[in-house]
Motif scaffolding. Structure first.
Motif, PDB file in Angstrom:
ATOM      1  N   GLN A   1      -5.247   9.071   5.281  1.00  7.87           N
ATOM      2  CA  GLN A   1      -4.977   9.173   3.817  1.00  7.87           C
ATOM      3  C   GLN A   1      -6.149   8.793   3.116  1.00  7.87           C
ATOM      4  OE1 GLN A   1      -1.168   7.770   2.406  1.00  7.87           O
ATOM      5  NE2 GLN A   1      -1.394   8.658   0.264  1.00  7.87           N
TER       6      GLN A   1
ATOM      7  N   TYR B   1      -6.889   4.564   2.801  1.00  8.11           N
ATOM      8  CA  TYR B   1      -5.847   3.839   3.735  1.00  8.11           C
ATOM      9  C   TYR B   1      -6.589   2.601   4.227  1.00  8.11           C
ATOM     10  CZ  TYR B   1      -3.155   3.190   8.061  1.00  8.11           C
ATOM     11  OH  TYR B   1      -2.170   2.642   8.906  1.00  8.11           O
TER      12      TYR B   1
ATOM     13  N   TYR C   1       0.680  -1.202   0.021  1.00  6.19           N
ATOM     14  CA  TYR C   1       0.009  -0.065  -0.142  1.00  6.19           C
ATOM     15  C   TYR C   1       1.018   1.217   0.019  1.00  6.19           C
ATOM     16  CZ  TYR C   1      -3.515  -3.287   1.355  1.00  6.19           C
ATOM     17  OH  TYR C   1      -4.289  -4.536   1.624  1.00  6.19           O
ATOM     18  N   SER C   2       0.518   1.991  -0.894  1.00  6.00           N
ATOM     19  CA  SER C   2       1.503   3.367  -1.085  1.00  6.00           C
ATOM     20  C   SER C   2       0.779   4.636  -2.058  1.00  6.00           C
ATOM     21  CB  SER C   2       2.823   3.043  -1.990  1.00  6.00           C
ATOM     22  OG  SER C   2       2.509   2.524  -3.220  1.00  6.00           O
ATOM     23  N   SER C   3       1.318   5.690  -1.791  1.00  5.65           N
ATOM     24  CA  SER C   3       0.773   6.736  -2.303  1.00  5.65           C
ATOM     25  C   SER C   3       0.888   6.705  -4.009  1.00  5.65           C
ATOM     26  CB  SER C   3       1.092   8.075  -1.735  1.00  5.65           C
ATOM     27  OG  SER C   3       1.040   8.105  -0.378  1.00  5.65           O
TER      28      SER C   3
ATOM     29  N   CYS D   1       1.183   3.982   3.547  1.00  3.19           N
ATOM     30  CA  CYS D   1       0.283   5.050   3.361  1.00  3.19           C
ATOM     31  C   CYS D   1       0.350   5.781   5.012  1.00  3.19           C
ATOM     32  CB  CYS D   1      -0.830   4.727   2.923  1.00  3.19           C
ATOM     33  SG  CYS D   1      -0.911   4.048   1.316  1.00  3.19           S
ATOM     34  N   GLU D   2      -0.234   6.920   4.953  1.00  6.84           N
ATOM     35  CA  GLU D   2      -0.246   7.513   6.236  1.00  6.84           C
ATOM     36  C   GLU D   2      -1.682   7.529   6.631  1.00  6.84           C
ATOM     37  OE1 GLU D   2       1.018  11.638   6.184  1.00  6.84           O
ATOM     38  OE2 GLU D   2       2.964  11.302   4.953  1.00  6.84           O
TER      39      GLU D   2
ATOM     40  N   GLU E   1      -6.183  10.118  -9.129  1.00  5.27           N
ATOM     41  CA  GLU E   1      -5.661   9.061  -8.048  1.00  5.27           C
ATOM     42  C   GLU E   1      -4.444   9.867  -7.387  1.00  5.27           C
ATOM     43  OE1 GLU E   1      -4.493   5.250  -9.294  1.00  5.27           O
ATOM     44  OE2 GLU E   1      -6.847   4.641  -9.374  1.00  5.27           O
TER      45      GLU E   1
ATOM     46  N   GLY F   1      -2.284  11.124  -4.727  1.00  7.65           N
ATOM     47  CA  GLY F   1      -2.148  11.166  -3.275  1.00  7.65           C
ATOM     48  C   GLY F   1      -2.863  10.119  -2.832  1.00  7.65           C
ATOM     49  N   ARG F   2      -3.630   9.505  -3.320  1.00  6.78           N
ATOM     50  CA  ARG F   2      -4.477   8.294  -3.156  1.00  6.78           C
ATOM     51  C   ARG F   2      -3.843   7.189  -2.499  1.00  6.78           C
ATOM     52  NH1 ARG F   2      -9.944   6.652  -2.733  1.00  6.78           N
ATOM     53  NH2 ARG F   2     -10.091   4.262  -3.145  1.00  6.78           N
ATOM     54  N   CYS F   3      -4.132   6.612  -1.508  1.00  7.29           N
ATOM     55  CA  CYS F   3      -3.392   5.170  -1.087  1.00  7.29           C
ATOM     56  C   CYS F   3      -3.940   4.190  -1.713  1.00  7.29           C
ATOM     57  CB  CYS F   3      -3.589   4.820   0.113  1.00  7.29           C
ATOM     58  SG  CYS F   3      -2.775   3.355   0.842  1.00  7.29           S
TER      59      CYS F   3
END
Length: 360
Positions: A308, A311, A216-218, A304-305, A227, A229-231
């Motif tokens: 977010q 997430y 899982y990443s931005s 991911c944060e 998309e 900035g979306r995880c």
């Protein structure tokens, strides 16, 4: 005649006091303590001076916390260099000098002799540890190190000192020459501290496993920006080093056990949080070791944060598996077995002695 396992406080203190008086009568003892104190104070100054010089006062605490962790590791290494020599020649050294038979022929039991020598070696090691603290306390105060954190690392070093002293005592009981037992003690300490961690790191090459991993990443900026900035989740087959399977190689490592005494890093440390807590070497090492113990957990593939969009809330946190119960347990078992061997070898009559061994 006293039994092998008879234990009286008077007999225990008699052997301990005799051992301590032998050390106190030696000029080399005072020279060693003086050199030890001066060297560690010098190291403390070398760590403190650059910290005060390079860091602004508002940024002093994180630098000092990092220096503290490095200094306490250095104190641990220094103790591991000194402690094996304190007890690894206590039994075969007395046998060579012809004084052991006098103790064995007295009303003292083998357990009293062994425990007395162990206690004397441990107290000697504690003296070195106490003299090392003045080099660490100033930098700990500047680094905002909590008292419980400080006491825990000192306690771990003290427990390791006791266990290594017991191992050295056992080696001195089964070897004929003092040099041989001292060398064996250093070999064991070096193996646990250096060789086994290298073997653990090398095991990653041989324990690779093909696994389906979801990361899982931005997302990067797409052409329409939908998309950005979306995880997002990407599933693929990767080679995962199963270093969690070889974790027992690190259980007894003194540095790892020392790191286990450090407080954990907050979960949001890597996202700019941490509640103002500063990471140091021990805390980072603790986090790394516990992450390696659960390396296959899906939470470790989440970059991911929190908060977010997209997430993965369904992912549970990776289990927190401490290493210190197994590590300290192994050291205590090793120390206990070494003490038992020493008691057994001190029992009379001795059925077999090596050729050329002096009795009295």
């Amino acid at each position: 005649m006293n039994g092998t396992l008879a234990l009286r406080p008077r007999g225990l203190w008699l052997v301990t006091s005799l051992e301590l008086r032998q050390r106190l009568r030696s000029v080399r003892w005072y020279v060693a303590l003086t050199v030890w104190t001066l060297v560690l104070l010098g190291i403390g100054v070398l760590g403190l001076a650059p910290t005060l010089y390079t860091a602004q006062w508002d940024g002093l605490e994180p630098v000092a916390a990092m220096i503290f962790s490095l200094q306490i590791i250095l104190v641990l290494f220094a103790m591991l260099l000194v402690v094996p020599a304190l007890s690894a020649g206590s039994i075969n050294g007395d046998r060579t000098a012809g004084t052991l038979a006098t103790l064995q022929a007295s009303l003292l039991s083998p357990l009293e002799i062994a425990l007395g020598k162990l206690l004397a070696g441990f107290l000697t090691g504690l003296a070195f540890l106490v003299l090392a603290l003045p080099s660490v306390v100033p930098i700990a105060l500047l680094g905002g190190i909590g008292p419980l954190y400080f006491l825990r690392v000192v306690l771990v070093i003290g427990l390791l000192t006791l266990c290594v002293t017991a191992v050295g005592l056992g080696l001195s009981a089964v070897t004929q020459r003092q040099l041989g037992s001292v060398v064996l003690a250093y070999v064991i300490v070096f193996g646990v501290t250096v060789v086994l961690p290298i073997a653990w790191g090398s095991s990653a090459i041989f324990l690779e496993q093909e696994r389906e991993v979801t990361r899982y990443s931005s997302a990067y900026l797409s052409s329409d920006g939908a998309e950005a900035g979306r995880c997002v989740a990407v599933t693929r087959t990767d080679s995962v080093p199963r270093i969690d399977l070889s974790m027992p190689l690190l259980w007894g490592n003194p540095v790892v056990l020392l790191a286990e005494a450090a407080p954990p890093l907050p979960a949001d440390t890597w996202y700019g949080g941490g509640n103002g807590e500063d990471p140091d070497v021990l805390r980072l090492l603790k986090t790394g070791v516990r992450t390696a113990a659960t390396i296959t957990h899906p939470a470790h593939s989440n970059f991911c944060e929190p908060g977010q969009e997209g997430y993965p809330e369904h992912l549970a946190e990776a289990p927190d598996r401490p290493v210190w119960p197994m590590g300290l347990g192994l050291w205590m078992i090793g120390g206990g077995l070494s003490l038992a061997v020493a008691v057994w070898r001190l029992a009379v009559p001795i059925r077999r002695l090596g050729a050329g061994t002096r009795i009295a």
